[in-house]
Design a protein around this motif. Structure first.
Motif, mmCIF file in Angstrom:
data_model
loop_
_atom_site.group_PDB
_atom_site.id
_atom_site.type_symbol
_atom_site.label_atom_id
_atom_site.label_comp_id
_atom_site.label_asym_id
_atom_site.label_seq_id
_atom_site.Cartn_x
_atom_site.Cartn_y
_atom_site.Cartn_z
ATOM 1 N N LEU A 26 3.157 1.128 -14.937
ATOM 2 C CA LEU A 26 1.960 0.288 -14.841
ATOM 3 C C LEU A 26 1.045 0.790 -13.732
ATOM 4 C CD1 LEU A 26 0.313 -2.247 -15.581
ATOM 5 C CD2 LEU A 26 1.781 -3.547 -14.021
ATOM 6 N N ALA A 27 1.605 1.144 -12.584
ATOM 7 C CA ALA A 27 0.786 1.619 -11.458
ATOM 8 C C ALA A 27 0.028 2.879 -11.841
ATOM 9 C CB ALA A 27 1.676 1.872 -10.244
ATOM 10 N N VAL A 32 -6.038 16.728 -6.170
ATOM 11 C CA VAL A 32 -5.278 15.620 -5.607
ATOM 12 C C VAL A 32 -4.045 15.396 -6.484
ATOM 13 C CG1 VAL A 32 -5.263 13.151 -5.065
ATOM 14 C CG2 VAL A 32 -7.339 14.485 -4.675
ATOM 15 N N VAL A 33 -2.889 15.215 -5.832
ATOM 16 C CA VAL A 33 -1.670 14.833 -6.530
ATOM 17 C C VAL A 33 -1.164 13.548 -5.878
ATOM 18 C CG1 VAL A 33 0.703 15.422 -7.124
ATOM 19 C CG2 VAL A 33 -1.065 17.192 -7.148
ATOM 20 N N GLY A 34 -1.031 12.507 -6.686
ATOM 21 C CA GLY A 34 -0.588 11.215 -6.174
ATOM 22 C C GLY A 34 0.804 10.865 -6.667
ATOM 23 N N PHE A 35 1.619 10.319 -5.790
ATOM 24 C CA PHE A 35 2.990 9.918 -6.103
ATOM 25 C C PHE A 35 3.124 8.409 -5.957
ATOM 26 C CE2 PHE A 35 3.203 14.293 -4.732
ATOM 27 C CZ PHE A 35 4.149 14.871 -5.558
ATOM 28 N N THR A 36 3.698 7.764 -6.949
ATOM 29 C CA THR A 36 3.979 6.339 -6.858
ATOM 30 C C THR A 36 5.474 6.141 -6.687
ATOM 31 O OG1 THR A 36 3.842 4.203 -8.008
ATOM 32 C CG2 THR A 36 4.072 6.158 -9.382
ATOM 33 N N SER A 37 5.870 5.256 -5.762
ATOM 34 C CA SER A 37 7.290 5.096 -5.456
ATOM 35 C C SER A 37 7.668 3.630 -5.346
ATOM 36 C CB SER A 37 7.655 5.813 -4.150
ATOM 37 O OG SER A 37 9.015 5.606 -3.834
ATOM 38 N N THR A 38 8.504 3.195 -6.274
ATOM 39 C CA THR A 38 9.124 1.881 -6.230
ATOM 40 C C THR A 38 10.609 2.080 -6.492
ATOM 41 O OG1 THR A 38 7.117 0.847 -7.068
ATOM 42 C CG2 THR A 38 9.132 -0.444 -7.203
ATOM 43 N N PHE A 39 11.445 1.336 -5.797
ATOM 44 C CA PHE A 39 12.891 1.519 -5.878
ATOM 45 C C PHE A 39 13.255 2.944 -5.445
ATOM 46 C CE2 PHE A 39 12.175 -1.807 -9.264
ATOM 47 C CZ PHE A 39 12.487 -2.854 -8.432
ATOM 48 N N ALA A 85 5.466 0.380 -3.619
ATOM 49 C CA ALA A 85 6.172 -0.632 -2.832
ATOM 50 C C ALA A 85 6.933 -0.034 -1.654
ATOM 51 C CB ALA A 85 7.135 -1.408 -3.730
ATOM 52 N N ASN A 86 7.442 1.187 -1.785
ATOM 53 C CA ASN A 86 8.213 1.787 -0.691
ATOM 54 C C ASN A 86 7.355 2.226 0.483
ATOM 55 O OD1 ASN A 86 10.701 1.456 -1.936
ATOM 56 N ND2 ASN A 86 10.560 3.396 -3.024
ATOM 57 N N PHE A 87 6.039 2.202 0.317
ATOM 58 C CA PHE A 87 5.128 2.608 1.391
ATOM 59 C C PHE A 87 4.300 1.433 1.908
ATOM 60 C CE2 PHE A 87 5.964 6.383 -1.116
ATOM 61 C CZ PHE A 87 6.266 7.334 -0.154
ATOM 62 N N GLU A 88 4.669 0.224 1.505
ATOM 63 C CA GLU A 88 3.846 -0.924 1.842
ATOM 64 C C GLU A 88 3.910 -1.244 3.329
ATOM 65 O OE1 GLU A 88 2.832 -5.380 0.108
ATOM 66 O OE2 GLU A 88 4.525 -4.245 -0.675
#
Length: 624
Positions: free
Chosen positions: A18-19, A130-137, A164-167
């Protein structure tokens, strides 16, 4: 200007991100080229479906199994690292993992370097700005591994991390410790990330609010707005999942079976704004509840259906907005065809609202049930009673709504005697769907248990032991600042673990019987000669049945929703035809309680037997 969004393991593979879908759509809306790379699917194919499922659905988050495996690739294998991790983390008596499942961890540890080489060489990363990484769990270490590889080969590419891991404060720790990261989003990035990409495309140095960046050898934070920079949910684009579907169609068509598409109708938690549940670490700094207009939710679901065809939809909301019972759900209920949907709900719903869920196509819910003990519910600040939880679970099963729920325990201020009372009640509920999980509470960052651990009765907290093995060179203060899961102690913890073991044992047996469809039943059914019969086969015995007298039916209906004993007797007395003999209803109620047909939960009574719609209809007809 070209942008890549990366979804690394160990994100679930049966649904797109979703992100990433939201960010890809938003970046494209600014006229920039954007692709999403689903490397979680790559690892799923390389590791195998069974092992990948273990990391997503079976391994306890507290052991950080996937993070540890990729940490060995990041730091380099060290002599004795596996043995130390097994001894200090996997063998932990509360938060560990049974030896039978550990081979999956060692297999991932061995495979991680080859996987990283495959994903790095599968793409010309130099084509992206630009390369973006999303991290949850458990996506952080896999993301950091690939990000470092890109920086070493393509130093001009800007690397951004979020999720969420960078919040909040966690993001600063990662930014300071991993110098190859150029930007970190510490909150919602729906506006800030697309704006950053647009600024970079135009050669502007301005960094949007909500992002950390580097300047003068240090980490800086772009000034925050005076008001929280929450996204206008109605203004968000429909998530772009085309890259995921193209990958699935060409490389992993078997993922189409069991797929759920993630969408969102709201963010935050309207209950948490009023009374933050003590164990809940969701939402972080974004508890404020915001919802989309119901027509926007309808339009988005229809648009996703047109793009990708009929597929069940998993709404990522922390809690279903109660306003939707007035407009959104009736609208869905009135449609000739209904998409299957999942929502998280609060357990204070009424029977008619549960029926509306089913009519609207909401066939699966997370019921928000974590205990049946009134005392523990007060400690949790849930704002419901145990009897309400029981009624909701039964109503969901009657209406064909699959209700996920849990039993958690171990709060310092629990009533110890509630453990035996809960076990007794669970035994009577063996005909219902069992809990999905039973365990001691997990202490998460952002929860009141973590923020006020001394006030909540805990005597010590520390990052889960796994963090020391994922980040072996970090000092204690850094681990405290970046950890999401925490170990803890309190004076009664050993006692609650011992008592909780009985709950876990029974629930495990219950789950096994449920899988074999051997739960038995406790249900009221129409009798072929008229009236109704009660069938009871909960305890693996020959089914017992009895024709129901009018007084019995009246009592079952009186306790359909939680009620006091006095009110139940009054309601039943009003429903029976003609005056009942003195004491008849009292004696019958006592019998039903003794047999576990009706349960006493705290100060309230609630029916446990499944009640057919015809029972209510007949009684209403007689009343009129």
């Amino acid at each position: 200007m070209k942008v890549a969004l990366v979804v690394m393991p160990l994100a679930a593979v049966h649904r797109p991100s979703l992100a990433a879908g939201l960010l890809q759509a938003a970046v494209k809306a600014r006229g920039l080229e954007c692709h999403t790379r689903y490397f979680n699917v790559t690892l799923w194919k390389m590791l195998g479906a069974e092992a990948y499922r273990f990391f997503c659905h079976e391994a306890p988050m507290t052991v950080l199994a996937g993070e540890w495996a990729f940490a060995q690739a990041f730091h380099g294998r060290r002599e004795g690292a596996r043995e130390a991790y097994a001894r200090e983390v996997l063998d932990h008596p509360v938060w560990g993992l049974a030896p039978a499942s550990r081979e999956h961890i060692w297999a991932l540890e061995a495979l991680a370097p080859a996987f990283l080489r495959v994903v790095f060489e599968s793409c010309d990363w130099g084509q992206y700005d630009v390369v973006g990484f999303t991290s949850t769990f458990e996506q952080t270490m896999p993301s950091l591994c690939l990000a470092r590889m890109i920086r070493e080969r393509y130093p001009r590419v800007k690397l951004v991390a979020g999720g969420a891991n960078f919040e909040a404060g966690m993001g600063r720790q990662y930014m300071e410790r991993f110098e190859f990261l150029d930007y970190v989003a510490t909150g919602e990035a729906d506006d800030s990330f697309p704006q950053l990409c647009e600024n970079l495309s135009r050669g502007r140095d301005e960094v949007p609010p909500g992002l950390l960046y580097r300047e003068g050898g240090g980490v800086r934070e772009s000034p925050r707005r005076k008001e929280p920079g929450y996204a206008n949910l109605d203004a968000l684009p429909t998530p772009d999942y085309e890259d995921f579907f193209q990958l699935v169609r060409t490389s992993a068509p078997e993922l189409m079976a069991g797929m759920w598409l993630p969408l969102e109708a709201s963010r935050g938690c309207w209950w948490g704004e009023h009374s933050h549940c003590t164990f809940c670490g969701l939402n972080g700094e974004a508890m404020t509840f915001r919802r989309k207009s119901w027509r926007r939710v309808v339009d988005e679901l229809e648009e996703v259906g047109r793009r990708h065809g009929a597929a069940p939809v998993q709404y990522a909301d922390n809690i279903l907005a109660m306003d939707y019972f007035k407009d959104l759900l009736p609208h869905w209920a009135g449609q000739p065809t209904r998409t299957e949907k999942f929502f998280e709900i609060k357990s204070n719903l009424k029977r008619r609202q549960v029926r509306l869920l089913r009519e609207a196509g909401i066939t699966r819910v997370q019921a928000g049930v974590e205990t049946l003990a009134d005392g523990t519910l007060k400690v949790m600040r849930k704002g419901v009673s145990g009897a309400q939880n029981v009624a909701l679970l039964r109503w969901c099963q009657e209406q064909g709504v699959d209700s996920l729920w849990n039993v958690i325990y171990g709060f310092p201020r629990e009533d110890i005697d509630d453990y035996s009372r809960t076990l007794e009640l669970l035994r009577k509920m063996a005909h219902l769907r069992p809990p999905d999980m039973s365990s001691p509470i997990r202490m998460d960052r952002f929860s009141p248990n973590h923020a006020g651990w001394l006030e909540q009765g805990f005597t010590r907290i520390s990052p889960m032991p796994a963090y020391r093995h994922v980040f072996p060179s970090f000092p204690d203060e850094t681990l405290h600042a970046l950890a999401y899961y925490f170990d803890y102690e309190h004076p009664r913890f050993n006692e609650v673990l011992a008592r909780g073991a009985a709950l876990q044992s029974f629930i495990s047996q219950w789950q096994e019987r449920h899988e074999r469809r051997e739960n038995g039943e406790l249900a009221v059914r129409p009798h072929w000669q008229g009236g109704f019969v009660l069938v009871d086969s909960r305890f693996n015995v020959t089914p017992a049945s009895e024709r129901l007298a009018e007084a019995t039916v009246a009592l079952l209906l009186a306790c359909d929703a939680p009620t006091s004993r006095e009110q139940a007797l009054r309601t039943a007395a009003e429903a029976v035809s003609g005056p009942a003999a003195p004491g008849t209803l009292e004696r019958e109620l006592t019998r039903l309680l003794e047999r576990g047909i009706i349960a006493s939960v705290g100060s309230l009574l609630v029916t446990l037997a499944m009640l057919p719609e015809g029972l209510r209809t007949e009684r209403l007809a007689r009343a009129h």
